[in-house]
Enzyme design. Structure first.
Site, PDB file in Angstrom:
ATOM      1  N   THR A  70       5.905  -4.633   2.325  1.00 45.22           N
ATOM      2  CA  THR A  70       5.278  -5.778   1.705  1.00 45.22           C
ATOM      3  C   THR A  70       5.453  -6.995   2.598  1.00 45.22           C
ATOM      4  O   THR A  70       6.306  -6.998   3.476  1.00 45.22           O
ATOM      5  CB  THR A  70       5.965  -6.030   0.337  1.00 45.22           C
ATOM      6  OG1 THR A  70       5.840  -4.859  -0.465  1.00 45.22           O
ATOM      7  CG2 THR A  70       5.376  -7.202  -0.411  1.00 45.22           C
ATOM      8  N   GLY A 119      10.659  -3.744  -1.987  1.00 47.90           N
ATOM      9  CA  GLY A 119      10.787  -2.797  -3.085  1.00 47.90           C
ATOM     10  C   GLY A 119      11.948  -3.098  -4.000  1.00 47.90           C
ATOM     11  O   GLY A 119      12.018  -4.151  -4.639  1.00 47.90           O
TER      12      GLY A 119
END
Length: 580
Positions: A393, A476
């Site tokens: 991400t 995460g």
């Protein structure tokens, strides 16, 4: 900005621009610095951008300097980082926004995650003899990419409600340039390309088996790009140009969607043109708790934002400052609070349109007191185990000189997502939907038009109704934990943004490819502390002193009384915080 290229993590001022350069030893302000200059915070009054890639930060800062608002700049960062940081995010992924509007004094949340396609059913996979959804390849792609719809809807809102805005086309300029002309491959890009060209790992790492991946992300001889090479993505440049010229419809209703769907269906995939055409981002209500007199905001389900807030709610029941930052008690409490929050997350989190999630109860003081009462400060609770929500991400934040702010997170799930790049598009597709369960009794089971459990959760902390901290991280399982580290270190212990990010971090839970729920702690944590955590029953694993396993965090701190903005980027990545 085109002439400024700097890659370091220390700061000085040149003219009106604050950016990356060298700093003297006298500028050291923090306790957790490998070199004195690592702890120097860039400061500015007109605007600030932080992201996990220096080219993306410069793109956003350029938009601010040309008169754009915080959302304009965030779109420039988002589109650029989708080109130059493809191992973590692309325009084939999802994003989530928190936007503070200084004129209306409201904080809004925008969910731009994709829904499962109309043919994405448990039966679809069961008929193929599958017990789980594949993690890579065409069958891992069962949700529509939402990122471009997020850019579009955020732009529409900001253009209509904020004092000033640049033309849409201008915001994608740098992204198109870097895709067409190329960018210099950084250590992070080179590392993750090399990791994913592993012929011995047929399930997760052997991405060169996919033609589109080979064509887009490997050199002509099939080898990974190396640091200093130039990586060009001409197909992606054409797709971005179509989006710049024609808006989000070019992606969801035009030739980009047609090419994506054609290749997916030719290889057994299930997404349709109708799935793309009906996709839309949604405005949702942000969620919040109070922490030490500040109002902390995060993102509601289908993200784990409520777990991030639960951790702070539990910590509210303790005098964290009295524990001492960096002590065994400090790490123990935050890990145990994380376990309690993750137990709720794993029980309830999915698409709220499909399941009931009792948010009011989960975020109540009553529930936090009950969770806190279950924590034994002398012993780790090893019966509370999280799931395995992997994820790669990027998070980035922007504040402009009107006081508007954006906290934005964008992802493709695994590094390089599905590994699928449909011909003629340059669009690397996410594999986010592979986290759906094929067990019909599981809270996050697959169903058509459903959004899956997301780890992504951008955050803001408000003081007297205005942004005080704009912050977030990739990683995460690590996102709620790193957010708690940032808040406690800055609010409870008074650290600067950069020192809070540089301080040793930990990660409880699995990272993908690892089967055990261990407690990873960076080696800068004193051995006496690590040994005490082991004695209390924590499965401690000491890792590198600055490892990107802990994610790439960022912070912008806003001093409302002076207008001074302080930014920070993570030394664990390729990031840059810059203001002017």
């Amino acid at each position: 900005m085109d002439g400024i290229f700097l890659y370091a993590r220390t700061w000085m001022a040149v003219g009106a621009l604050t950016f990356c350069a060298a700093a003297s030893a006298a500028e050291s302000t923090g306790a957790y610095c490998e070199t004195p200059a690592q702890c120097t915070n860039p400061m500015a009054t007109n605007g600030m951008v932080t992201s996990s890639n220096y080219l993306a930060t410069q793109a956003g800062l350029d938009v601010l300097r040309r008169g754009g608002n915080a959302v304009d700049a965030a779109i420039a960062v988002a589109s650029t980082i989708a080109v130059v940081y493809p191992q973590m995010n692309t325009i084939g992924g999802d994003n989530f926004w928190l936007i503070y509007n200084a004129r209306t004094k409201e904080l809004r949340a925008l969910n731009a995650s994709g829904r499962a396609g109309e043919n994405a059913t448990i039966k679809f996979y069961r008929d193929k003899g599958l017990g789980t959804i594949p993690s890579r390849g065409y069958l891992s792609v069962n949700t529509v990419p939402g990122a471009v719809s997020g850019w579009s809807e955020a732009y529409r809102y900001a253009h209509e409600t904020m004092r000033r805005s640049l033309p849409w086309k201008d915001l994608l300029r740098d992204a198109i340039t870097y895709a067409r002309d190329g960018f210099v491959v950084t250590p992070s890009v080179a590392k993750w390309e090399a990791v994913n060209v592993d012929v011995s790992d047929k399930v997760y790492r052997n991405l060169q088996q996919f033609e589109g991946f080979r064509r887009t992300f490997l050199r002509p001889d099939g080898s990974p790009y190396r640091v200093g090479d130039i990586l060009k993505q001409p197909d992606l440049a054409r797709s971005l140009t179509l989006i710049a010229d024609n808006g989000a419809d070019a992606f969801y209703k035009g030739e980009i969607a047609e090419k994506i769907v054609t290749e997916l269906q030719a290889n057994g995939g299930m997404l349709t043109r109708r799935d793309f055409a009906k996709h839309h981002a949604d405005w949702v209500q942000p969620i919040s708790v109070t922490y030490r007199g500040f109002q902390v905001y995060n993102f509601p389900p289908n993200t784990q934002g409520f777990a991030s807030l639960e951790i702070l709610n539990i910590l509210n029941q303790y005098d964290v400052k009295s524990l001492g930052e960096g002590s065994a008690d400090y790490y123990h409490l935050l890990v145990e609070a994380t376990k309690q929050a993750f137990a709720d997350r794993d029980k309830y989190l999915s698409d709220p349109d499909f399941v009931r999630i009792p948010l009011a109860d989960l975020l109540s003081v009553r529930h936090a007191k009950a969770q806190a009462a279950r924590i034994d400060m002398r012993k780790a609770d090893n019966d509370v185990r999280p799931m395995d929500p992997k994820g790669d991400t990027v998070w980035f934040g922007v504040v402009d000189n009107d006081g508007n702010a954006a906290s934005l997170i964008q992802s493709i799930y695994y590094d390089f997502g599905s590994g699928i790049v449909p011909a003629g598009t340059g669009v690397l597709l996410q594999n986010r939907g592979s986290f759906f369960s094929l067990d019909p009794n599981h809270v996050n089971h697959l169903a058509p038009n459903k959004r899956t459990f997301h780890t992504l959760n951008p955050a803001m902390l408000l003081k007297d109704g205005k942004p005080f901290l704009v912050y977030g991280t990739m990683g995460g399982e690590g996102q709620p934990q790193t957010q708690a580290a940032i808040v406690t270190r800055m609010v409870d212990f008074g650290m600067s943004p950069q020192d809070a990010i540089n301080a040793p971090r930990w990660l409880y839970g699995r990272t993908w490819g690892v089967s055990s729920n261990d407690l990873k702690i960076e080696s800068r944590v004193p051995a006496t502390v690590a040994d005490e955590l082991k004695r209390r029953g924590h499965p401690v694993k000491v890792v590198e002193k600055f490892t990107d396993t802990m994610g790439h965090a960022g912070v912008i701190q806003v001093d409302a009384s002076t207008g001074v903005l302080r930014g920070a980027a993570d030394p664990r990545g390729d990031g840059l915080a810059a203001g002017y």
